[in-house]
Write a protein that holds these residues in place. Structure first.
Motif, PDB file in Angstrom:
ATOM      1  N   LYS A 148      -4.819   2.229  11.570  1.00 20.94           N
ATOM      2  CA  LYS A 148      -3.652   3.109  11.655  1.00 20.94           C
ATOM      3  C   LYS A 148      -2.702   2.629  12.753  1.00 20.94           C
ATOM      4  O   LYS A 148      -1.479   2.690  12.610  1.00 20.94           O
ATOM      5  N   ARG A 149      -3.266   2.119  13.834  1.00 21.13           N
ATOM      6  CA  ARG A 149      -2.455   1.593  14.941  1.00 21.13           C
ATOM      7  C   ARG A 149      -1.550   0.450  14.435  1.00 21.13           C
ATOM      8  O   ARG A 149      -0.373   0.374  14.789  1.00 21.13           O
ATOM      9  N   THR A 150      -2.113  -0.408  13.570  1.00 21.49           N
ATOM     10  CA  THR A 150      -1.323  -1.523  13.031  1.00 21.49           C
ATOM     11  C   THR A 150      -0.155  -1.002  12.202  1.00 21.49           C
ATOM     12  O   THR A 150       0.965  -1.515  12.283  1.00 21.49           O
ATOM     13  N   VAL A 151      -0.420   0.034  11.386  1.00 21.65           N
ATOM     14  CA  VAL A 151       0.660   0.631  10.571  1.00 21.65           C
ATOM     15  C   VAL A 151       1.774   1.128  11.491  1.00 21.65           C
ATOM     16  O   VAL A 151       2.956   0.828  11.282  1.00 21.65           O
ATOM     17  N   TYR A 152       1.387   1.873  12.561  1.00 22.69           N
ATOM     18  CA  TYR A 152       2.401   2.435  13.460  1.00 22.69           C
ATOM     19  C   TYR A 152       3.076   1.375  14.328  1.00 22.69           C
ATOM     20  O   TYR A 152       4.203   1.567  14.777  1.00 22.69           O
ATOM     21  N   ALA A 171       0.837  -1.208   0.000  1.00 22.21           N
ATOM     22  CA  ALA A 171       0.000   0.000   0.000  1.00 22.21           C
ATOM     23  C   ALA A 171       0.869   1.255   0.000  1.00 22.21           C
ATOM     24  O   ALA A 171       0.575   2.243  -0.680  1.00 22.21           O
ATOM     25  N   ALA A 172       1.969   1.213   0.763  1.00 24.12           N
ATOM     26  CA  ALA A 172       2.860   2.377   0.850  1.00 24.12           C
ATOM     27  C   ALA A 172       3.542   2.643  -0.489  1.00 24.12           C
ATOM     28  O   ALA A 172       3.668   3.799  -0.907  1.00 24.12           O
ATOM     29  N   ILE A 173       3.963   1.573  -1.180  1.00 20.34           N
ATOM     30  CA  ILE A 173       4.586   1.754  -2.500  1.00 20.34           C
ATOM     31  C   ILE A 173       3.602   2.449  -3.440  1.00 20.34           C
ATOM     32  O   ILE A 173       3.954   3.410  -4.135  1.00 20.34           O
ATOM     33  N   ARG A 194      -3.931   7.289   4.633  1.00 21.04           N
ATOM     34  CA  ARG A 194      -4.317   6.669   3.355  1.00 21.04           C
ATOM     35  C   ARG A 194      -3.628   5.316   3.169  1.00 21.04           C
ATOM     36  O   ARG A 194      -4.207   4.400   2.607  1.00 21.04           O
ATOM     37  N   ILE A 195      -2.384   5.215   3.653  1.00 19.51           N
ATOM     38  CA  ILE A 195      -1.675   3.939   3.565  1.00 19.51           C
ATOM     39  C   ILE A 195      -2.440   2.870   4.360  1.00 19.51           C
ATOM     40  O   ILE A 195      -2.623   1.747   3.889  1.00 19.51           O
ATOM     41  N   SER A 196      -2.922   3.223   5.549  1.00 23.52           N
ATOM     42  CA  SER A 196      -3.676   2.241   6.347  1.00 23.52           C
ATOM     43  C   SER A 196      -4.969   1.859   5.643  1.00 23.52           C
ATOM     44  O   SER A 196      -5.364   0.691   5.640  1.00 23.52           O
ATOM     45  N   GLU A 197      -5.632   2.837   4.990  1.00 24.43           N
ATOM     46  CA  GLU A 197      -6.864   2.534   4.236  1.00 24.43           C
ATOM     47  C   GLU A 197      -6.560   1.601   3.060  1.00 24.43           C
ATOM     48  O   GLU A 197      -7.267   0.621   2.828  1.00 24.43           O
ATOM     49  N   ARG A 198      -5.517   1.926   2.302  1.00 23.14           N
ATOM     50  CA  ARG A 198      -5.138   1.097   1.147  1.00 23.14           C
ATOM     51  C   ARG A 198      -4.798  -0.331   1.581  1.00 23.14           C
ATOM     52  O   ARG A 198      -5.071  -1.295   0.865  1.00 23.14           O
TER      53      ARG A 198
END
Length: 202
Positions: A40-44, A14-16, A31-35
């Protein structure tokens, strides 16, 4: 793959896509967490900041580059064959859609950020491996004259000018037959310039 590893993979993919579309400055962790279809907690939990996430992605690219270069020089191999094998250290990356996608995203950022470009250059061993290969071939009399660093730059340049840059701008991945022709042409050019005279091409 564990659930944790799967989520990390989703976040990186998603980040790429986000960095390609918005650039580093415009990219958003939300947006990265949505994609990625994760919180968002998981991303961080995986990446404490956008900078850490971007650096992790660039390290993935560099690991691919450096792993591709683990090709020991074989003194018993004819020089043309040895150079084709060396050329394919680059070629394998160019026919890899994941690598080309990563490279396109990172290239856009390094143009905007010279410090990032310098950091990436420092973490890549590609040119030095090509230079060592050329130096061995010169020592053994298989290539004549020339500066191994310049020869390495010229060989990589011949391949990338036809197989990497045009495809980078066109957002396409070349096929193996196309890259094979380019590598063999590039080897012929190097041998025409630096061949010791007793060596033949293909």
């Amino acid at each position: 793959m564990s659930v944790t590893d799967q989520k990390k993979k989703q976040i990186i993919e998603a980040a790429i896509a986000e960095f390609q579309e918005k650039g580093f400055a415009g990219a958003s962790m939300d947006r990265i967490s949505e994609r990625a279809s994760v919180s968002k907690r998981t991303v961080y939990n995986h990446f404490e900041s956008k900078d850490v996430l971007f650096r992790d992605i660039t390290q993935c690219l560099i690991d691919q580059l450096n792993a591709a270069l683990e090709i020991p020089y074989d003194p018993d191999q004819p020089i043309a064959d040895a150079l084709i094998r060396l050329g394919w250290a680059e070629g394998e990356l160019l026919v890899n859609p994941c690598f080309m996608s990563l490279a396109r995203m990172i290239m856009g950022e390094t143009i905007r950020d010279p410090e990032m470009a310098a950091d990436l250059e420092a973490r890549m061993t590609k040119l030095s491996v090509f230079e060592q290969y050329m130096a061995r071939a010169i020592d053994e009399g298989k290539l004549a004259g020339g500066d191994p660093d310049l020869m390495a730059q010229q060989f990589l340049g011949l391949i990338k000018s036809r197989a990497f840059f045009p495809n980078m701008y066109a957002a396409r991945v070349p096929d193996r037959a196309e890259v094979d022709r380019i590598i063999k042409d590039s080897v012929d050019m190097i041998l025409a310039r630096y061949g010791s005279g007793s060596q033949s091409g293909h």
